[in-house]
Every structure is written in C-alpha cells, then in structure tokens.
Motif scaffolding. Structure first.
Motif, PDB file in Angstrom:
ATOM      1  N   UNK A 142       0.821  -1.221   0.000  1.00 17.20           N
ATOM      2  CA  UNK A 142       0.000   0.000   0.000  1.00 17.20           C
ATOM      3  C   UNK A 142       0.846   1.259   0.000  1.00 17.20           C
ATOM      4  N   UNK A 143       0.396   2.243  -0.755  1.00 15.42           N
ATOM      5  CA  UNK A 143       1.153   3.478  -0.906  1.00 15.42           C
ATOM      6  C   UNK A 143       1.418   4.130   0.445  1.00 15.42           C
ATOM      7  N   UNK A 329      -3.292  -2.453  11.567  1.00 14.81           N
ATOM      8  CA  UNK A 329      -3.351  -3.847  11.982  1.00 14.81           C
ATOM      9  C   UNK A 329      -1.966  -4.304  12.445  1.00 14.81           C
ATOM     10  N   UNK A 330      -1.930  -5.324  13.310  1.00 12.08           N
ATOM     11  CA  UNK A 330      -0.650  -5.804  13.823  1.00 12.08           C
ATOM     12  C   UNK A 330       0.260  -6.295  12.701  1.00 12.08           C
ATOM     13  N   UNK A 392       3.126 -10.997  -0.126  1.00 17.61           N
ATOM     14  CA  UNK A 392       2.131 -11.572   0.773  1.00 17.61           C
ATOM     15  C   UNK A 392       1.372 -10.486   1.524  1.00 17.61           C
ATOM     16  N   UNK A 393       2.102  -9.495   1.993  1.00 16.50           N
ATOM     17  CA  UNK A 393       1.464  -8.403   2.728  1.00 16.50           C
ATOM     18  C   UNK A 393       0.541  -7.600   1.807  1.00 16.50           C
ATOM     19  N   UNK A 398      -4.937  -6.020  -0.048  1.00 19.71           N
ATOM     20  CA  UNK A 398      -5.872  -5.918  -1.173  1.00 19.71           C
ATOM     21  C   UNK A 398      -7.189  -6.647  -0.886  1.00 19.71           C
ATOM     22  N   UNK A 399      -7.137  -7.643  -0.008  1.00 22.01           N
ATOM     23  CA  UNK A 399      -8.376  -8.344   0.366  1.00 22.01           C
ATOM     24  C   UNK A 399      -9.162  -7.598   1.436  1.00 22.01           C
ATOM     25  N   UNK A 400      -8.569  -6.542   1.989  1.00 17.83           N
ATOM     26  CA  UNK A 400      -9.231  -5.745   3.024  1.00 17.83           C
ATOM     27  C   UNK A 400      -9.095  -4.261   2.671  1.00 17.83           C
ATOM     28  N   UNK A 401      -9.786  -3.805   1.630  1.00 18.91           N
ATOM     29  CA  UNK A 401      -9.605  -2.436   1.135  1.00 18.91           C
ATOM     30  C   UNK A 401     -10.074  -1.345   2.088  1.00 18.91           C
TER      31      UNK A 401
END
Length: 433
Positions: A142-143, A329-330, A392-393, A398-401
C-alpha cells in the motif's frame, strides 16, 4: 584503492547494470553483490586501508549525497494530510530506539563508556531508504505504508548524524586526537552547518526556478545543477569548518520544500540519483573490505547478538509502541518494524569512526564489529525477505480495502530503484517505481 580494485568494481557495476532486473527477480540486490565482491577482493588481496584519506573522502561525499538526496525527495507538503505516522516514528520511535540500543550496548560492552555506546546506538539505528527499495518501490505494498517507510528512512539518518559526530568528538577529545574543546567541536560546526544549508538551498532553489521559468537552461543542464547543490554545500562547509553532513541534510530539506522546479520536473533529480547509486556501490564494495578487516582481527559473539537485537527487538518494539492507537493492523506494524534495513549510513559511520579515532583506539574493534554485523545481517536478511513478504502483505491488504493501511497517500520517491519496476507500473519522479 588500487587500479585493480577499481577495475573490479567497474566490471561489477557494468555486469550488474546489464542484468539488474533479472537479479532482482532472484532477490539479489546491489548491496549483496558489492558487499560480497568487496569481501572477496580485499580478502584475497592486501586488505582494505580503512584509515586511508581517499576512503574517508569517498565516505564523506557519498554520505553528503545520500543525506541531500533522501531529504530533498521527502515531500513534506504532501504529508500534511497524513503526517502522524512518520512523525511518531521519527520524533518518538527513533529516540526510543536509540535509547534502548544504548542501554543494551552499555550492558553488553561496559568498557565502551558512554560515548562509545552512544556512537554504536546512533550508528545502527537509522534505516536505509535505498536498501529498502524492494518494499518502498513495490506497487503491491500500500502506498501509505511505502510512504511511511520512505519518509522515515529519508530523515532518520539526518537525525542520527549529529549524535554520531558528537560521540566521535567526545571520543577524539578523550584520546587527545583533537585539539579543540568538545563544545567548540560540536556546537560551532553544527550551527554554521545549519545556517549554511539553509542559505545554499534557498539561493540554489531560487536560481534553478528562475532559470527554468525564463527558459535560460535546458532540462539536462538543470540535472547538473541539482547534482552540484550538495557538492556546493560540501565545499563551503569544508571552507568554513562547518559540519558538512548537517549542511547537506538541511540543504536537502529546504531545497526539496523551496524548489518548484524539482516538484514540477522530477526528472531533474535523475543525475543526482544515479550518481548517488554509483557512489553507493563503491561504498558497499569498501564495506566488504571492512568486514574482512574486522573478522581478520577477531570475532566476538556479542557483536552478533547485538546485531540481531538491533534488527529485531530494538527496532520492532519501539515501532510497535509508537504505533499504538494508529489504527494499523498488527500485520502492518510488524511489516514496518521488520523493514527497517541498515545500510549506507551505518557503513559510512563506521568508516568515519575508523578514520577519526584510528585503528588503535580501544572502542574501534567493538564499534566496527557491531556495525559490520548489523549491516551484513540486514543486507541479506532484508534482501531475501523483502520480495516475498511484500507480495504476501500486499495481497492481504488488497483483500481488506477498508483498512487504514489502504488509504490513499502520496507516492514515495526513493533511490536504489535500478532493476525494479515493470512496464505495467506507473511512472513516478521520472522513472518507474
């Protein structure tokens, strides 16, 4: 460096440039390659003359370019809407990490004294934007997270520099290697460096903007001017006996904020970036020779333990503490905590320490040993893990926009992007990230 050493470096530079993208796919970075090559060449040869004047000059100029470039490419205005995270990491996390590292260092190496422990703590805490390029330039990350890492790396080496130099001054006075009193050595050069950096940056930024606006310069000539600015700060600082590193760092910050041409024409920094990369390759090559010199003189297991702690607990705990309440998030906190690679600044601080204090100084063996171990573990540990963990990160985010991590932020601009990027990626700052 002898002619044979220079020839080897140049051949490796050419070879790396020809296959950089392919090596990147195999997680082989430039620091890995040049560090290993330097260790091999100096290990088989006469060894690295770490106290030689030319080594010191190369280290100084490289750090000047790195400090100016990294500071000038941090878009402070673009951070106004999302400055909380970088501020936390720089103003709270960085001092906390230095303090924790100092406490552990004094416990493990009591013979170093306060100044020696401060030197090590400040030298191994700043992160390297160039060495972190696999994550900072990876569009899958993420940017916002990339920007946080880039801003932190671009500024914390400038924060560490005066601490390192103050510690070196204290050690030099204690060993009677310096004639001036400590306060005169530490205060006068810093104050003059601050003022000089501001003046040089404002004058050069105004001149470049005028030239661009009036059409008096070409795009190519403006890139030369951009490269000349940190060298001008370096030369004037040397003449006035000011701190060259403070001058370069402050000049970079002010120039990046004041120069409209650099913002409207990002390609103006390409020559500076390329030169910084090339100088960085040479320093990584020398770092390999320094590593050989350190290991040849002896090895202490405590060096390795402190290096592991510096890259894990002493980095990740301060990051986790300052990001409490940030909403991240952790997994993101762990990502930011781990990807704090140590690179050029730490290597150059080590070379400067050897030149300033001499190879016979009682703190040099431990200082060079710890710093070398930190850099060695970071180059390969972060280099190998960067690509896989970034993918992976990025897939997880991307699955939690709706996560705060996915919020829109300004694109980072970082050196060390050779071989990275694909035709599908957007062009940023005149190159593909």
């Amino acid at each position: 460096m002898a002619g044979a050493d220079i020839t080897v470096v140049v051949l490796i530079v050419i070879g790396f440039g020809l296959v950089a993208r392919r090596l990147n796919r195999w997680n082989v970075s430039a620091p890995m390659l040049f560090l290993a090559a330097g260790a091999l060449v100096f290990g088989l040869g006469a060894g690295l003359p770490v106290a030689a004047p030319e080594v010191h000059l190369l280290a100084e100029i490289t750090l000047v370019l790195v400090l100016f470039h990294d500071a000038s490419t941090v878009r402070l205005r673009a951070l106004r809407s999302d400055a909380a995270l970088p501020i936390r990491l720089l103003l709270i996390g960085f001092p906390l990490a230095v303090a924790m590292t100092f406490a552990v260092t004094t416990t493990m190496f009591p013979a170093l004294g306060v100044a020696g422990a401060v030197l090590i703590a400040a030298a191994i805490t700043p992160t390297d934007a160039g060495l972190g390029a696999p994550t900072v330039l990876n569009p899958e990350v993420p940017i916002r997270i990339r920007r946080v890492l880039n801003v932190e790396s671009g500024l914390n080496d400038g924060l560490a520099t005066p601490i390192v130099l103050f510690a070196l001054s204290a050690l030099a006075v204690a060993e009677e290697r310096a004639e001036n009193p400590l306060l005169e050595m530490a205060l006068y050069p810093v104050l003059v460096g601050l003022a000089l950096g501001v003046v040089v940056a404002l004058v050069c930024a105004a001149g470049l903007d005028w030239s661009h606006r009036k059409g008096a310069s070409s795009a190519r000539s403006r890139t030369v001017v951009m490269l000349a600015v940190p060298l001008l700060a370096f030369g004037l600082a040397e003449m006035l006996e000011a701190n060259v590193f403070i001058a370069a760092f402050v000049a970079g910050l002010v120039f990046g904020a004041a120069c409209r041409t650099q913002r409207s024409e990002p390609a103006v920094a390409e020559l500076l970036e390329t030169t910084t990369d090339l100088m960085g390759y040479l320093v990584w090559f020398l770092a390999g020779g320094l590593l050989v010199s350190v290991l040849t003189a002896g090895f202490q297991w405590q060096w390795l333990v402190l290096a592991v702690l510096a890259l894990t607990v002493l980095r990740m705990v301060p990051v986790a503490l300052v990001l409490i309440g940030s909403g991240l998030d952790w997994r993101s906190v762990a990502f930011i905590g781990w990807f704090g690679p140590r690179g050029l600044a730490t290597v150059i601080f080590s070379l400067l320490a050897v030149e300033t204090l001499g190879t016979d100084n009682p703190v040099i063996a431990t200082t060079a040993g710890v710093l070398s171990m930190v850099v060695l573990l970071s180059v390969f540990g972060h280099g190998v893990s960067a690509g896989r963990w970034a993918r992976r990160y990025g897939a997880w985010v991307s699955r939690h926009p709706d996560l705060p991590e996915a919020a829109v932020s300004a694109h980072p601009a970082v050196r060390g992007g050779i071989g990275r990027g694909t035709d599908a990626e957007p062009i940023e700052n005149g190159k593909r990230p």
